[in-house]
Scaffold this motif. Structure first.
Motif, short mmCIF file in Angstrom:
data_model
loop_
_atom_site.label_atom_id
_atom_site.label_comp_id
_atom_site.label_asym_id
_atom_site.label_seq_id
_atom_site.Cartn_x
_atom_site.Cartn_y
_atom_site.Cartn_z
N THR A 180 4.52 16.51 30.54
CA THR A 180 4.79 17.49 29.50
C THR A 180 3.92 17.28 28.27
O THR A 180 4.25 17.75 27.17
CB THR A 180 6.29 17.43 29.09
OG1 THR A 180 6.62 16.11 28.66
CG2 THR A 180 7.18 17.81 30.27
N SER A 214 14.65 20.37 27.71
CA SER A 214 14.01 21.35 28.60
C SER A 214 14.64 21.43 29.98
O SER A 214 14.27 22.29 30.77
CB SER A 214 12.51 21.03 28.76
OG SER A 214 11.84 21.22 27.53
N SER A 256 16.12 24.83 26.76
CA SER A 256 15.23 25.69 25.96
C SER A 256 14.60 26.81 26.76
O SER A 256 14.22 27.84 26.22
CB SER A 256 14.14 24.83 25.31
OG SER A 256 13.40 24.12 26.30
N SER A 257 14.49 26.63 28.08
CA SER A 257 13.93 27.66 28.96
C SER A 257 14.95 28.73 29.32
O SER A 257 14.60 29.73 29.94
CB SER A 257 13.42 27.01 30.24
OG SER A 257 14.51 26.44 30.97
N ASP A 268 10.76 20.15 34.77
CA ASP A 268 11.33 20.82 33.61
C ASP A 268 10.56 20.44 32.36
O ASP A 268 10.30 19.27 32.09
CB ASP A 268 12.81 20.44 33.44
CG ASP A 268 13.72 21.13 34.46
OD1 ASP A 268 13.25 22.11 35.08
OD2 ASP A 268 14.86 20.69 34.62
N GLY A 269 10.18 21.46 31.60
CA GLY A 269 9.33 21.27 30.43
C GLY A 269 7.92 21.74 30.68
O GLY A 269 7.13 21.88 29.75
N HIS A 272 10.41 17.96 22.92
CA HIS A 272 10.85 19.16 23.61
C HIS A 272 11.38 18.88 25.02
O HIS A 272 12.09 19.70 25.59
CB HIS A 272 9.70 20.18 23.69
CG HIS A 272 8.60 19.78 24.62
ND1 HIS A 272 8.48 20.29 25.89
CD2 HIS A 272 7.57 18.93 24.47
CE1 HIS A 272 7.41 19.76 26.48
NE2 HIS A 272 6.85 18.93 25.63
N ALA A 273 11.06 17.71 25.54
CA ALA A 273 11.57 17.32 26.88
C ALA A 273 11.91 15.84 26.81
O ALA A 273 12.88 15.45 26.16
CB ALA A 273 10.55 17.64 27.96
#
Length: 393
Positions: A18, A352, A289-290, A165-166, A313-314
C-alpha cells in the motif's frame, strides 16, 4: 546569472503493497550520493519534493502522505547468502530530513521484482517460469527478508488476481518472510523493557497500559478505549484533530524514550519513522474506507496505526510484522485483543479492510523468540526512466 541544468538519474517509480516510492540502483546515483550523508539526503528530498511548507510535494515525485514519500536504494549484496542490499529512506514532507531508522515492509514487496528486472540477481537463480527466491539484506535494521517473486516467460509477473485491501486493483502475489524479526538490535530485545505489558506514564496526558515491542519495526501498542477511541477509526476521524495528533505524538515520544530508542524527548522530532504508535480493540463491525463492510466474525481484532504523525490509510508492512509477533505471544495487548491463547496467525481489521499475517514464536528459557513472520503483498512498476532533479551536490 547562470543556472546549472537538472541532472537525470535512472529511476523506477514502484508500488509495493500500500506504498509507493522512487527506486534507485546505487551505482546510478551521483558519486556524492553513493554514500550516506547530507548530499544523499539533499538529493532524495529534492527528488520527492521536500521540504514543502505547503505539504503537497507538488515539485517532486512524492504525493504528500507517509505512504508515498519514500525512496529506496538497491545494490548487489556482498554478504554471504544474500542477493541484494536494500536501503530505505522515509522522506519528511514538511521538514528537511530523511529518516533512515527503519524499514518499509510494504515497499519490501517491490525489492525482489526491482532487483530481478534491473539485473542485480544472478541469472542462474532466476527461473524462466515459477517463483524466484530473492534473499534481501535490509540494511536499515540489519535483517534478512526472503521474497518469493512469481516469474512468467523470463519476466517478473506483475498482474494477477491477488487482492490486497488498500490497493484498488488485483495483482500478482509476492510472499515475504521476515526472518528473525525480533532479534536483538537497536532498542535491545524483543521487549525492550522486559515486560509484555507496561504502565507507560506520559506527563500531562495520562498513564496507559502498553505493549512495547521491537519486531519488524519498534511499535507501541495501546488499548483503543484508554485513548478514547472505539477502534474502528478511519483517517478522517483522527487526522483532522490537531489536539488528538499532538497527544498521540507525545505518547510516541515518551514510548520511544522508554524503549531506549532516543536519549531525550526532544530527539523524537528527528525520528518520525520509528517507533510506531498503534491501538487495538476487540472485533466490531465497521465500514472500511472503500465502502467494504467488515463483520465482527471477519477479523480476530482491530488495529489502527500512526505513521509520520497521521493515521495510516491501511497498515504498514513492518507494523504488520509487529502485530503478527505480538499476537503470537500470550499476554500482550495484541494477543488479548485477539482473544488470548496461542496462535500462529491473526486476521486484523484496518481502515481499508483486513489482512492476515502469520508468525512462528516459541518460548525458550522464559524468553520469547520469533523465527519469522509471513505476509503477502503485491508490487508493480508504475513508471520507469529518468528522474530529473536540480542538484549541485
Amino acid at each position: 546569472m547562470a543556472h546549472p541544468p537538472q541532472i537525470r538519474i535512472p529511476a523506477t517509480y514502484m508500488r509495493g503493497g500500500t506504498s509507493k516510492g522512487v527506486f534507485f540502483v546505487l551505482d546510478d546515483l551521483p558519486d556524492v550520493a553513493r554514500v550516506p550523508g547530507a548530499p544523499r539526503d539533499r538529493l532524495l528530498m529534492r527528488v520527492i519534493g521536500s521540504p514543502d511548507p505547503y505539504g503537497k510535494q507538488t515539485d517532486g515525485m512524492g504525493a504528500a502522505t507517509s505512504s508515498t514519500s519514500k525512496t529506496v536504494i538497491l545494490s548487489r549484496s556482498t554478504r554471504p547468502d544474500h542477493d541484494v542490499d536494500y536501503l530505505f529512506g522515509q522522506v519528511s514532507i514538511d521538514k528537511a530530513f530523511v529518516d533512515w531508522s527503519g524499514n518499509c515492509g510494504n515497499l519490501s514487496a517491490a525489492v525482489g521484482p526491482f532487483a530481478i528486472s534491473n539485473g542485480l540477481i544472478d541469472p542462474a537463480r532466476v527461473p524462466r517460469d515459477g517463483v524466484a527466491v530473492v534473499r534481501i539484506w535490509q540494511a536499515n535494521i540489519g535483517k534478512t527478508i526472503i521474497s518469493h517473486v512469481p516469474m512468467t516467460a523470463g519476466e517478473v509477473q506483475e498482474t494477477g488476481d491477488f487482492e490486497l485491501d488498500g490497493v484498488t486493483f488485483p495483482a500478482a502475489e509476492v510472499r515475504l518472510e521476515f526472518m528473525d524479526p525480533a532479534e536483538e538490535g537497536e532498542g535491545g530485545a524483543m521487549f525492550p523493557t522486559g515486560n509484555l505489558v507496561d504502565a507507560l506514564e506520559v506527563p500531562g496526558v495520562g498513564t496507559f497500559r502498553a505493549t512495547m515491542i521491537n519486531s519488524g519495526i519498534p511499535t507501541i501498542f495501546l488499548e483503543a478505549d484508554a485513548l478514547g477511541f472505539h477502534g474502528a477509526e478511519l483517517q478522517d476521524d483522527v487526522n483532522g484533530d490537531a489536539a488528538t495528533l499532538a497527544r498521540l505524538e507525545t505518547i510516541r515520544a515518551h514510548g520511544a524514550l522508554r524503549m531506549g530508542l532516543i536519549k531525550s524527548i526532544a530527539d523524537a522530532a528527528q525520528r518520525q519513522h520509528t517507533p510506531k504508535v498503534a491501538w487495538v480493540s476487540r472485533p466490531k463491525a465497521y465500514v472500511a474506507s472503500s465502502g467494504k463492510r467488515i463483520g465482527v466474525g471477519d477479523v480476530d481484532l482491530l488495529v489502527r496505526a500512526m505513521s509520520m504523525g497521521k493515521l495510516h490509510h491501511a497498515m504498514m508492512g513492518t507494523a504488520s510484522v509487529a502485530i503478527a509477533t505480538a499476537a503470537a505471544i500470550p499476554g500482550t495487548l495484541v494477543n488479548l485483543a485477539a482473544g488470548g491463547g496461542a496462535r500462529e496467525s491473526v486476521c486484523f481489521g484496518h481502515p481499508s479492510g483486513t489482512l492476515r499475517v502469520g508468525s512462528q514464536a516459541l518460548e525458550v528459557d522464559g524468553q520469547w523468540k520469533v523465527t519469522k513472520a509471513i505476509m503477502s503483498r503485491s508490487a508493480r512498476v508504475l513508471m520507469q526512466g529518468r528522474v530529473h532533479v536540480p542538484f549541485a551536490g
